[in-house]
Structure formats: structure tokens, C-alpha cells
Design a protein around this motif. Structure first.
Motif, PDB file in Angstrom:
ATOM      1  N   ALA A 139       9.806  16.440   2.400  1.00 29.38           N
ATOM      2  CA  ALA A 139      10.319  15.065   2.479  1.00 29.38           C
ATOM      3  C   ALA A 139      10.013  14.451   3.840  1.00 29.38           C
ATOM      4  O   ALA A 139       9.652  13.265   3.939  1.00 29.38           O
ATOM      5  CB  ALA A 139      11.815  15.034   2.206  1.00 29.38           C
ATOM      6  N   THR A 140      10.135  15.251   4.885  1.00 34.28           N
ATOM      7  CA  THR A 140       9.824  14.758   6.231  1.00 34.28           C
ATOM      8  C   THR A 140       8.341  14.427   6.357  1.00 34.28           C
ATOM      9  O   THR A 140       7.971  13.379   6.902  1.00 34.28           O
ATOM     10  CB  THR A 140      10.241  15.803   7.290  1.00 34.28           C
ATOM     11  OG1 THR A 140      11.637  16.055   7.159  1.00 34.28           O
ATOM     12  CG2 THR A 140       9.933  15.318   8.695  1.00 34.28           C
ATOM     13  N   GLU A 141       7.495  15.306   5.848  1.00 28.93           N
ATOM     14  CA  GLU A 141       6.048  15.052   5.880  1.00 28.93           C
ATOM     15  C   GLU A 141       5.710  13.780   5.106  1.00 28.93           C
ATOM     16  O   GLU A 141       4.871  12.982   5.530  1.00 28.93           O
ATOM     17  CB  GLU A 141       5.297  16.251   5.299  1.00 28.93           C
ATOM     18  CG  GLU A 141       5.340  17.478   6.173  1.00 28.93           C
ATOM     19  CD  GLU A 141       4.830  18.731   5.486  1.00 28.93           C
ATOM     20  OE1 GLU A 141       4.367  18.659   4.315  1.00 28.93           O
ATOM     21  OE2 GLU A 141       4.899  19.810   6.112  1.00 28.93           O
ATOM     22  N   MET A 142       6.380  13.578   3.970  1.00 28.22           N
ATOM     23  CA  MET A 142       6.143  12.385   3.164  1.00 28.22           C
ATOM     24  C   MET A 142       6.562  11.139   3.932  1.00 28.22           C
ATOM     25  O   MET A 142       5.850  10.134   3.955  1.00 28.22           O
ATOM     26  CB  MET A 142       6.904  12.476   1.845  1.00 28.22           C
ATOM     27  CG  MET A 142       6.720  11.265   0.956  1.00 28.22           C
ATOM     28  SD  MET A 142       7.617  11.407  -0.597  1.00 28.22           S
ATOM     29  CE  MET A 142       9.292  11.468  -0.033  1.00 28.22           C
ATOM     30  N   THR A 172       1.768   2.748   6.913  1.00 34.10           N
ATOM     31  CA  THR A 172       2.122   1.380   7.293  1.00 34.10           C
ATOM     32  C   THR A 172       1.506   1.023   8.643  1.00 34.10           C
ATOM     33  O   THR A 172       0.980  -0.083   8.816  1.00 34.10           O
ATOM     34  CB  THR A 172       3.654   1.214   7.331  1.00 34.10           C
ATOM     35  OG1 THR A 172       4.167   1.493   6.024  1.00 34.10           O
ATOM     36  CG2 THR A 172       4.060  -0.189   7.729  1.00 34.10           C
ATOM     37  N   ASP A 173       1.554   1.964   9.581  1.00 33.92           N
ATOM     38  CA  ASP A 173       0.952   1.712  10.903  1.00 33.92           C
ATOM     39  C   ASP A 173      -0.548   1.459  10.791  1.00 33.92           C
ATOM     40  O   ASP A 173      -1.074   0.543  11.427  1.00 33.92           O
ATOM     41  CB  ASP A 173       1.196   2.896  11.843  1.00 33.92           C
ATOM     42  CG  ASP A 173       2.627   2.977  12.341  1.00 33.92           C
ATOM     43  OD1 ASP A 173       3.367   1.982  12.199  1.00 33.92           O
ATOM     44  OD2 ASP A 173       3.000   4.041  12.868  1.00 33.92           O
ATOM     45  N   TYR A 174      -1.231   2.279  10.016  1.00 32.00           N
ATOM     46  CA  TYR A 174      -2.682   2.088   9.860  1.00 32.00           C
ATOM     47  C   TYR A 174      -2.984   0.733   9.227  1.00 32.00           C
ATOM     48  O   TYR A 174      -3.933   0.060   9.622  1.00 32.00           O
ATOM     49  CB  TYR A 174      -3.307   3.206   9.029  1.00 32.00           C
ATOM     50  CG  TYR A 174      -3.514   4.486   9.798  1.00 32.00           C
ATOM     51  CD1 TYR A 174      -4.246   4.508  10.981  1.00 32.00           C
ATOM     52  CD2 TYR A 174      -2.978   5.686   9.342  1.00 32.00           C
ATOM     53  CE1 TYR A 174      -4.435   5.678  11.690  1.00 32.00           C
ATOM     54  CE2 TYR A 174      -3.156   6.864  10.047  1.00 32.00           C
ATOM     55  CZ  TYR A 174      -3.888   6.855  11.224  1.00 32.00           C
ATOM     56  OH  TYR A 174      -4.076   8.009  11.925  1.00 32.00           O
ATOM     57  N   PHE A 224      -8.625   1.491   7.412  1.00 26.08           N
ATOM     58  CA  PHE A 224      -8.379   1.472   5.965  1.00 26.08           C
ATOM     59  C   PHE A 224      -8.531   2.874   5.375  1.00 26.08           C
ATOM     60  O   PHE A 224      -7.753   3.276   4.503  1.00 26.08           O
ATOM     61  CB  PHE A 224      -9.316   0.483   5.259  1.00 26.08           C
ATOM     62  CG  PHE A 224      -9.066   0.404   3.792  1.00 26.08           C
ATOM     63  CD1 PHE A 224      -7.935  -0.238   3.296  1.00 26.08           C
ATOM     64  CD2 PHE A 224      -9.929   1.001   2.877  1.00 26.08           C
ATOM     65  CE1 PHE A 224      -7.678  -0.302   1.930  1.00 26.08           C
ATOM     66  CE2 PHE A 224      -9.684   0.949   1.525  1.00 26.08           C
ATOM     67  CZ  PHE A 224      -8.550   0.294   1.049  1.00 26.08           C
ATOM     68  N   MET A 225      -9.533   3.616   5.848  1.00 29.07           N
ATOM     69  CA  MET A 225      -9.716   4.993   5.352  1.00 29.07           C
ATOM     70  C   MET A 225      -8.515   5.865   5.736  1.00 29.07           C
ATOM     71  O   MET A 225      -8.038   6.667   4.928  1.00 29.07           O
ATOM     72  CB  MET A 225     -11.010   5.600   5.917  1.00 29.07           C
ATOM     73  CG  MET A 225     -12.271   4.920   5.387  1.00 29.07           C
ATOM     74  SD  MET A 225     -12.423   5.008   3.597  1.00 29.07           S
ATOM     75  CE  MET A 225     -12.767   6.734   3.385  1.00 29.07           C
ATOM     76  N   GLU A 227      -3.428   8.566   4.155  1.00 28.89           N
ATOM     77  CA  GLU A 227      -1.977   8.752   4.249  1.00 28.89           C
ATOM     78  C   GLU A 227      -1.309   8.483   2.898  1.00 28.89           C
ATOM     79  O   GLU A 227      -0.303   9.100   2.563  1.00 28.89           O
ATOM     80  CB  GLU A 227      -1.379   7.869   5.341  1.00 28.89           C
ATOM     81  CG  GLU A 227      -1.819   8.247   6.745  1.00 28.89           C
ATOM     82  CD  GLU A 227      -1.520   9.682   7.134  1.00 28.89           C
ATOM     83  OE1 GLU A 227      -0.528  10.276   6.642  1.00 28.89           O
ATOM     84  OE2 GLU A 227      -2.274  10.225   7.958  1.00 28.89           O
ATOM     85  N   GLY A 228      -1.875   7.576   2.112  1.00 28.83           N
ATOM     86  CA  GLY A 228      -1.371   7.355   0.756  1.00 28.83           C
ATOM     87  C   GLY A 228      -1.520   8.608  -0.090  1.00 28.83           C
ATOM     88  O   GLY A 228      -0.628   8.967  -0.866  1.00 28.83           O
TER      89      GLY A 228
END
Length: 152
Positions: A52-55, A63-65, A82-83, A88-89
């Protein structure tokens, strides 16, 4: 008769000691079983917390990217951000799958479902932000990001 009484008393005492020793062994076995069960539960919960923390961290980085993508003028830098945003998604999705596969209790399922609703809201807004950025309307994309995506 006295000898018989002594023998019976000693035998009774020996039997009592054997029963007490058996009860002690049984109690230790029960404690060990409880300890093993508790260790298993703790280990599973610690793993869920780690996932959960990693997620959550991947979601923040995503969001930062995206926001950083909107701050750069260079198209190559924007593609690089964008990549990273896309990667991260993937990390968020992977963590969600691991949590689902780990088995959840009713309270965990309720939290997971609520979180899923929030993620859907964020994804819709982030998709609109990406569309605006792709259309080179970075100001509108930044505004939408600040107004809707980040607060969610």
C-alpha cells in the motif's frame, strides 16, 4: 498395608506429575501454534502495508511527473516525463493487483473500493490534463491539474 499405601501414594504422585507434564507440553504446543498464527497474520499485514505504501508513493510520483511535464517547454523533456508518468501508473496497477491477490477482509475491501473510486476520478482528470498538454494548451492543463487532480 503401610507399604501398599506408600506405593499407591507414590504411584498417584507419579501419575499426577506425568499429567502435569503432559498439560505443560500441551500448553506449550498451543502457545507455539498461537505464536505461529500471529506471526503469519503480522507478516501478511506488514506485506500489505508495504504494498500500500509503494502504491501511494507511485501515485504521488505519477502526479509529480504529470505536473512536471506541464512545466517544461522542451518536447523531449515532456516525453521523458510522460514516460515516467506512465511507468508510475503501471506501478500503481501492479501494487493494486498484489493487494487484491493478498486477500482482504470486509474492512479492507471497503477501503479498497473507496480508493478505486478515487483513482477513477483522478484518472479521468489526468487523462484530460494529458489531452490538453498534447494539444499544447499547457496553461489549461496546469490549471486543471491544480484545480482538480491534485486535490483528489
Amino acid at each position: 498395608m503401610l507399604r501398599y499405601l506408600k506405593t499407591v501414594t507414590i504411584a498417584g504422585f507419579a501419575l499426577l506429575l506425568i499429567l502435569l507434564a503432559g498439560m505443560a507440553v500441551y500448553a506449550v504446543m498451543q502457545l507455539q501454534s498461537s505464536h505461529n498464527t500471529l506471526n503469519k497474520i503480522t507478516s501478511e499485514n506488514n506485506r500489505k502495508i508495504q504494498i500500500a505504501t509503494e502504491m501511494q508513493v507511485a501515485g504521488y510520483r505519477r502526479t509529480d511527473y504529470l505536473y512536471n511535464m506541464l512545466l517544461v517547454d522542451d518536447a523531449f523533456s515532456r516525453d521523458e516525463k510522460f514516460m515516467a508518468f506512465t511507468h508510475e501508473g503501471y506501478e500503481v496497477g501492479k501494487a493494486r493487483r498484489l493487494i487484491r491477490e493478498s486477500g482482504m477482509g470486509p474492512e479492507e475491501k471497503a477501503i479498497y473500493n473507496h480508493q478505486s473510486e478515487l483513482i477513477e476520478l483522478v484518472l479521468v482528470v489526468q487523462d484530460r490534463v494529458v489531452d490538453l498538454a498534447t494539444a499544447s494548451d499547457l496553461e489549461a492543463a496546469r490549471s486543471l491539474m491544480l484545480r482538480e487532480a491534485i486535490p483528489i
